[in-house]
Design a protein around this motif. Structure first.
Motif, PDB file in Angstrom:
ATOM      1  N   PRO A  24       5.443 -16.939   2.495  1.00  0.00           N
ATOM      2  CA  PRO A  24       6.539 -17.238   1.561  1.00  0.00           C
ATOM      3  C   PRO A  24       6.002 -17.949   0.325  1.00  0.00           C
ATOM      4  CG  PRO A  24       7.052 -17.977   3.791  1.00  0.00           C
ATOM      5  CD  PRO A  24       5.593 -17.650   3.778  1.00  0.00           C
ATOM      6  N   LEU A  25       6.527 -17.595  -0.834  1.00  0.00           N
ATOM      7  CA  LEU A  25       6.101 -18.198  -2.087  1.00  0.00           C
ATOM      8  C   LEU A  25       7.139 -19.176  -2.592  1.00  0.00           C
ATOM      9  CD1 LEU A  25       4.607 -15.161  -4.039  1.00  0.00           C
ATOM     10  CD2 LEU A  25       3.407 -16.853  -2.644  1.00  0.00           C
ATOM     11  N   ALA A  26       6.673 -20.211  -3.267  1.00  0.00           N
ATOM     12  CA  ALA A  26       7.574 -21.162  -3.910  1.00  0.00           C
ATOM     13  C   ALA A  26       8.262 -20.479  -5.081  1.00  0.00           C
ATOM     14  CB  ALA A  26       6.799 -22.382  -4.379  1.00  0.00           C
ATOM     15  N   GLY A  27       9.442 -20.990  -5.426  1.00  0.00           N
ATOM     16  CA  GLY A  27      10.152 -20.465  -6.587  1.00  0.00           C
ATOM     17  C   GLY A  27      11.258 -19.500  -6.250  1.00  0.00           C
ATOM     18  N   GLY A  28      11.359 -19.102  -4.973  1.00  0.00           N
ATOM     19  CA  GLY A  28      12.440 -18.198  -4.605  1.00  0.00           C
ATOM     20  C   GLY A  28      13.718 -18.951  -4.293  1.00  0.00           C
ATOM     21  N   ASP A  29      14.267 -19.642  -5.292  1.00  0.00           N
ATOM     22  CA  ASP A  29      15.452 -20.478  -5.081  1.00  0.00           C
ATOM     23  C   ASP A  29      16.675 -19.655  -4.692  1.00  0.00           C
ATOM     24  OD1 ASP A  29      14.012 -22.770  -5.738  1.00  0.00           O
ATOM     25  OD2 ASP A  29      14.526 -22.608  -7.863  1.00  0.00           O
ATOM     26  N   LEU A  30      16.791 -18.451  -5.243  1.00  0.00           N
ATOM     27  CA  LEU A  30      17.992 -17.646  -5.049  1.00  0.00           C
ATOM     28  C   LEU A  30      17.781 -16.513  -4.055  1.00  0.00           C
ATOM     29  CD1 LEU A  30      19.159 -17.497  -8.779  1.00  0.00           C
ATOM     30  CD2 LEU A  30      19.765 -19.162  -7.012  1.00  0.00           C
ATOM     31  N   SER A  31      16.539 -16.212  -3.702  1.00  0.00           N
ATOM     32  CA  SER A  31      16.225 -15.182  -2.721  1.00  0.00           C
ATOM     33  C   SER A  31      14.776 -15.351  -2.298  1.00  0.00           C
ATOM     34  CB  SER A  31      16.428 -13.784  -3.323  1.00  0.00           C
ATOM     35  OG  SER A  31      16.079 -12.772  -2.394  1.00  0.00           O
ATOM     36  N   PRO A  32      14.443 -15.105  -1.021  1.00  0.00           N
ATOM     37  CA  PRO A  32      13.057 -15.257  -0.590  1.00  0.00           C
ATOM     38  C   PRO A  32      12.105 -14.336  -1.345  1.00  0.00           C
ATOM     39  CG  PRO A  32      14.528 -15.092   1.296  1.00  0.00           C
ATOM     40  CD  PRO A  32      15.346 -14.760   0.083  1.00  0.00           C
ATOM     41  N   VAL A  33      10.897 -14.834  -1.596  1.00  0.00           N
ATOM     42  CA  VAL A  33       9.821 -14.060  -2.207  1.00  0.00           C
ATOM     43  C   VAL A  33       8.609 -14.185  -1.294  1.00  0.00           C
ATOM     44  CG1 VAL A  33       8.369 -13.735  -4.238  1.00  0.00           C
ATOM     45  CG2 VAL A  33      10.724 -14.528  -4.519  1.00  0.00           C
ATOM     46  N   LEU A  34       8.016 -13.056  -0.936  1.00  0.00           N
ATOM     47  CA  LEU A  34       6.920 -13.034   0.020  1.00  0.00           C
ATOM     48  C   LEU A  34       5.673 -12.432  -0.611  1.00  0.00           C
ATOM     49  CD1 LEU A  34       8.858 -11.535   3.074  1.00  0.00           C
ATOM     50  CD2 LEU A  34       8.590 -13.956   2.500  1.00  0.00           C
ATOM     51  N   ALA A  35       4.517 -13.054  -0.361  1.00  0.00           N
ATOM     52  CA  ALA A  35       3.228 -12.442  -0.663  1.00  0.00           C
ATOM     53  C   ALA A  35       2.730 -11.781   0.610  1.00  0.00           C
ATOM     54  CB  ALA A  35       2.238 -13.490  -1.143  1.00  0.00           C
ATOM     55  N   MET A  36       2.355 -10.502   0.502  1.00  0.00           N
ATOM     56  CA  MET A  36       1.946  -9.730   1.677  1.00  0.00           C
ATOM     57  C   MET A  36       0.550  -9.175   1.456  1.00  0.00           C
ATOM     58  SD  MET A  36       5.582  -7.713   2.286  1.00  0.00           S
ATOM     59  CE  MET A  36       5.153  -7.190   3.933  1.00  0.00           C
ATOM     60  N   ASP A  37      -0.367  -9.523   2.334  1.00  0.00           N
ATOM     61  CA  ASP A  37      -1.730  -9.001   2.280  1.00  0.00           C
ATOM     62  C   ASP A  37      -1.814  -7.757   3.157  1.00  0.00           C
ATOM     63  OD1 ASP A  37      -2.582 -11.053   0.610  1.00  0.00           O
ATOM     64  OD2 ASP A  37      -3.021 -12.371   2.304  1.00  0.00           O
ATOM     65  N   LEU A  38      -2.190  -6.623   2.542  1.00  0.00           N
ATOM     66  CA  LEU A  38      -2.216  -5.348   3.242  1.00  0.00           C
ATOM     67  C   LEU A  38      -3.584  -5.101   3.880  1.00  0.00           C
ATOM     68  CD1 LEU A  38      -0.335  -3.173   0.594  1.00  0.00           C
ATOM     69  CD2 LEU A  38       0.611  -4.564   2.454  1.00  0.00           C
ATOM     70  N   PRO A  39      -3.662  -4.182   4.830  1.00  0.00           N
ATOM     71  CA  PRO A  39      -4.949  -3.871   5.451  1.00  0.00           C
ATOM     72  C   PRO A  39      -6.019  -3.431   4.451  1.00  0.00           C
ATOM     73  CG  PRO A  39      -3.166  -2.949   6.749  1.00  0.00           C
ATOM     74  CD  PRO A  39      -2.550  -3.481   5.500  1.00  0.00           C
ATOM     75  N   SER A  40      -5.592  -2.861   3.329  1.00  0.00           N
ATOM     76  CA  SER A  40      -6.544  -2.420   2.299  1.00  0.00           C
ATOM     77  C   SER A  40      -7.179  -3.571   1.546  1.00  0.00           C
ATOM     78  CB  SER A  40      -5.821  -1.520   1.300  1.00  0.00           C
ATOM     79  OG  SER A  40      -4.793  -2.245   0.628  1.00  0.00           O
ATOM     80  N   GLY A  41      -6.645  -4.783   1.718  1.00  0.00           N
ATOM     81  CA  GLY A  41      -7.101  -5.930   0.958  1.00  0.00           C
ATOM     82  C   GLY A  41      -6.236  -6.230  -0.248  1.00  0.00           C
ATOM     83  N   GLU A  42      -5.322  -5.326  -0.568  1.00  0.00           N
ATOM     84  CA  GLU A  42      -4.423  -5.527  -1.707  1.00  0.00           C
ATOM     85  C   GLU A  42      -3.338  -6.519  -1.330  1.00  0.00           C
ATOM     86  OE1 GLU A  42      -1.429  -2.886  -4.582  1.00  0.00           O
ATOM     87  OE2 GLU A  42      -2.248  -2.038  -2.725  1.00  0.00           O
ATOM     88  N   ARG A  43      -2.949  -7.343  -2.297  1.00  0.00           N
ATOM     89  CA  ARG A  43      -1.805  -8.235  -2.129  1.00  0.00           C
ATOM     90  C   ARG A  43      -0.634  -7.689  -2.932  1.00  0.00           C
ATOM     91  NH1 ARG A  43      -1.550 -14.783  -2.193  1.00  0.00           N
ATOM     92  NH2 ARG A  43      -2.290 -14.332  -0.095  1.00  0.00           N
ATOM     93  N   VAL A  44       0.536  -7.670  -2.317  1.00  0.00           N
ATOM     94  CA  VAL A  44       1.749  -7.238  -2.999  1.00  0.00           C
ATOM     95  C   VAL A  44       2.803  -8.326  -2.838  1.00  0.00           C
ATOM     96  CG1 VAL A  44       1.233  -4.800  -2.605  1.00  0.00           C
ATOM     97  CG2 VAL A  44       2.698  -6.034  -0.974  1.00  0.00           C
ATOM     98  N   ILE A  45       3.846  -8.223  -3.659  1.00  0.00           N
ATOM     99  CA  ILE A  45       4.966  -9.158  -3.619  1.00  0.00           C
ATOM    100  C   ILE A  45       6.208  -8.397  -3.178  1.00  0.00           C
ATOM    101  CG2 ILE A  45       6.398 -10.759  -4.942  1.00  0.00           C
ATOM    102  CD1 ILE A  45       3.490 -11.650  -4.644  1.00  0.00           C
ATOM    103  N   ALA A  46       6.935  -8.976  -2.240  1.00  0.00           N
ATOM    104  CA  ALA A  46       8.200  -8.397  -1.785  1.00  0.00           C
ATOM    105  C   ALA A  46       9.309  -9.418  -1.992  1.00  0.00           C
ATOM    106  CB  ALA A  46       8.111  -8.007  -0.310  1.00  0.00           C
ATOM    107  N   LYS A  47      10.436  -8.967  -2.495  1.00  0.00           N
ATOM    108  CA  LYS A  47      11.558  -9.876  -2.745  1.00  0.00           C
ATOM    109  C   LYS A  47      12.872  -9.132  -2.576  1.00  0.00           C
ATOM    110  CE  LYS A  47      12.693 -11.007  -6.915  1.00  0.00           C
ATOM    111  NZ  LYS A  47      12.803 -11.437  -8.317  1.00  0.00           N
ATOM    112  N   GLY A  48      13.919  -9.905  -2.342  1.00  0.00           N
ATOM    113  CA  GLY A  48      15.261  -9.350  -2.275  1.00  0.00           C
ATOM    114  C   GLY A  48      15.946  -9.523  -3.618  1.00  0.00           C
ATOM    115  N   GLY A  49      17.044 -10.284  -3.627  1.00  0.00           N
ATOM    116  CA  GLY A  49      17.743 -10.512  -4.884  1.00  0.00           C
ATOM    117  C   GLY A  49      19.081  -9.820  -4.907  1.00  0.00           C
TER     118      GLY A  49
END
Length: 276
Positions: A24-49
Motif C-alpha cells: 500500500p502507498l501513502a497518499g491514497g486518502d480517498l481510495s487505496p493505491v497499491l504498488a505491485m511488483d510483478l514476476p518480470s521485475g516490473e513495478r506497476v500501480i493499481a488503484k480504485g477511485g
C-alpha cells in the motif's frame, strides 16, 4: 474482502499474473493505491477511485496533449493499472522549468468540443464529493453552475450566501470565453512526481476543459513552485491575480466538504480577497 484486497485481486486478473509483492502507498486518502511488483521485475500501480475507466481516459487524453503521465496498462470499472513512474523527491530548478514548459504545451493543445467547450464528457468525483462536468458554452456559466453552486447546500449559511453572491456576479470576475485548455484539474504538489529533481510526471487527474489559470491557481494554493516554473510557463494575461482567488476557492470548497470545518477559514479568506 476489503477495498484494497479487491483492487489487488482485480489488478492481478487484468494483468493475468499474480504479483510477487503488494505494498500500500501513502497518499491514497480517498481510495487505496497499491504498488505491485510483478514476476518480470516490473513495478506497476493499481488503484480504485470514483471511476477507474474515466481516469484512464483522462490519462490518455493528457498524454496525447504532451503531458508526462503514467501509461495505462489495464482498466476495468473496479481498478486502474498503470506504470509506476520513478520518484525520488520533489522538483528542483530545472524540474520546475520542465513542468512549466510541459504544462504550457498541455494547455495549448486543441481538443475541446466546439459547441460546449467548457467541461468534460462525464462527471467525476473527489471521493464522496461529486464533480459536475456538463459542458457549457461559456466559461462563466460553467464556473458558476459546476464549480460554485453545487457546494451551496453543504456550506454554513453565511458562507453559502457569499458563494451564491459570487456565482451571481461571476460575469464581472471571469472571462466568458478563454481558450478551453485541457486541465489536469487537481494539480497540487503531491500529484507532481520528481526524479532526482527533474519532472517524472503527473498523476491523479480530474480533467476538464477550461481556463488554464485554474491549474496554476491550484499549484499555488498549498505551496509555491520554484521560480523557474514561471520562466517555463511564461507570462499570464492581465488580471490573473484577481482571478486566482476565485479559482482557488473551488479546491478550498472541496476540502471543506471532505475534511470539515478546519477549512472554513480558508474559504472565508478567499472570499475576502475576492471582495464578496
Amino acid at each position: 474482502m476489503d477495498e484494497a484486497e479487491r483492487i489487488g485481486t482485480e489488478a492481478a486478473r487484468l494483468l493475468g499474473m499474480s504479483p510477487q509483492r503488494v505494498k500500500p502507498l501513502a497518499g491514497g486518502d480517498l481510495s487505496p493505491v497499491l504498488a505491485m511488483d510483478l514476476p518480470s521485475g516490473e513495478r506497476v500501480i493499481a488503484k480504485g477511485g470514483p471511476s477507474p475507466e474515466t481516469e484512464a481516459e483522462m490519462l490518455r487524453t493528457l498524454a496525447e496533449a504532451g503531458a508526462r503521465v503514467p501509461k495505462v496498462l489495464a482498466v476495468s470499472r473496479i481498478c486502474l493499472v498503470m506504470e509506476a513512474l520513478p520518484q525520488s523527491g520533489g522538483l528542483r530548478g530545472a524540474g520546475w522549468l520542465e513542468l512549466g514548459e510541459s504544462l504550457l504545451r498541455q494547455h495549448r493543445a486543441p481538443g475541446a468540443p466546439d459547441d460546449t467547450p467548457y467541461g468534460w464528457p462525464v462527471d467525476y468525483a473527489f471521493g464522496p464529493v461529486p464533480i459536475p462536468n456538463a459542458g457549457q458554452a461559456t466559461w462563466t456559466e460553467f464556473w458558476a453552475e459546476a464549480r460554485l453552486r453545487p457546494s451551496l447546500p453543504e456550506l454554513p449559511a453565511p458562507l453559502a450566501r457569499r458563494v451564491e453572491r459570487l456565482a451571481a456576479q461571476i460575469d464581472e470576475h471571469l472571462p466568458p470565453r478563454p481558450f478551453p485548455s485541457l486541465l489536469h484539474g487537481d494539480l497540487w504538489a503531491g500529484n507532481v512526481l520528481g526524479e532526482q529533481g527533474h519532472l517524472s510526471g503527473l498523476i491523479d487527474p480530474a480533467c476538464y476543459y477550461g481556463d488554464a489559470e485554474v491549474d496554476l491557481a491550484m499549484l499555488h494554493l498549498f505551496g509555491a513552485p520554484g521560480r523557474e516554473f514561471a520562466v517555463g510557463y511564461g507570462a499570464l494575461p492581465p488580471g490573473w491575480e484577481a482571478r486566482r482567488a476565485i479559482y482557488q476557492l473551488w479546491p478550498a470548497l472541496v476540502h471543506l466538504r471532505l475534511f470539515g470545518a478546519g477549512y472554513h477559514g480558508m474559504v472565508a479568506g478567499l472570499l475576502d480577497r475576492i471582495g464578496v
